[in-house]
Design a protein around this motif. Structure first.
Motif, PDB file in Angstrom:
ATOM      1  N   LEU A 109      -9.512 -36.346 -30.244  1.00  0.00           N
ATOM      2  CA  LEU A 109      -8.686 -37.095 -30.687  1.00  0.00           C
ATOM      3  C   LEU A 109      -8.654 -37.330 -28.989  1.00  0.00           C
TER       4      LEU A 109
ATOM      5  N   LEU B   6     -10.691 -39.713 -27.718  1.00  0.00           N
ATOM      6  CA  LEU B   6     -11.129 -40.445 -27.607  1.00  0.00           C
ATOM      7  C   LEU B   6     -10.231 -40.993 -27.177  1.00  0.00           C
ATOM      8  N   PHE B   7      -8.779 -40.688 -26.930  1.00  0.00           N
ATOM      9  CA  PHE B   7      -7.626 -41.356 -26.205  1.00  0.00           C
ATOM     10  C   PHE B   7      -8.223 -41.162 -24.613  1.00  0.00           C
TER      11      PHE B   7
ATOM     12  N   GLN C  42      -9.448 -47.531 -30.562  1.00  0.00           N
ATOM     13  CA  GLN C  42      -8.736 -46.960 -30.734  1.00  0.00           C
ATOM     14  C   GLN C  42      -7.818 -47.151 -32.526  1.00  0.00           C
TER      15      GLN C  42
ATOM     16  N   ALA D 205      -9.779 -43.623 -32.431  1.00  0.00           N
ATOM     17  CA  ALA D 205      -8.609 -42.031 -32.353  1.00  0.00           C
ATOM     18  C   ALA D 205      -7.024 -41.622 -33.252  1.00  0.00           C
TER      19      ALA D 205
END
Length: 125
Positions: free
Chosen positions: A24, A27-28, A38, A41
């Protein structure tokens, strides 16, 4: 202070929660991400909440551990919702009209299911 049961199940769910948290955060932290990144994520955010709920349910005994459903149900619903959004968008946007229709319908269904779960868990009060 409640007693903690940190057994093999608690360790296993902690490992899953840490792994999904790492994914997480990765990906962010991407600077330029497309919509499907997005959505992926957000799917991992739902999976992290789900894993965190399982971890809390594993380490806290009854009756406190029974409240993990307040995390696991919304986490599962968010995860399923965004994995389908990811499937609509990857590798290229497919039928964007269908994706928008699904988006609005699934938000409605998600809100209704969440309201039902919260209402059922609180005894309809």
């Amino acid at each position: 202070m409640p007693e903690l049961f940190f057994n093999a199940w608690g360790i296993a769910t902690l490992i899953c929660a840490i792994f999904t948290l790492i994914l997480l955060v990765f990906l962010f932290s991407l600077k330029r991400r497309l919509w499907y990144t997005q959505a992926l994520a957000y799917m991992y955010m739902g999976a992290f909440v789900l894993d965190l709920g399982f971890f809390l349910g594993a380490v806290f005994p009854e009756p406190l551990g029974a409240y993990h459903r307040y995390l696991t149900v919304p986490g599962a619903l968010v995860g399923v919702f965004f994995v389908i959004q990811f499937a609509f968008a990857y590798p290229r946007p497919f039928e964007s009209r269908w994706a928008r229709v699904y988006l609005f319908r699934s938000i409605t269904i998600f809100t209704a299911l969440l309201g039902f779960v919260i209402g059922d868990a609180t005894g309809g009060q």
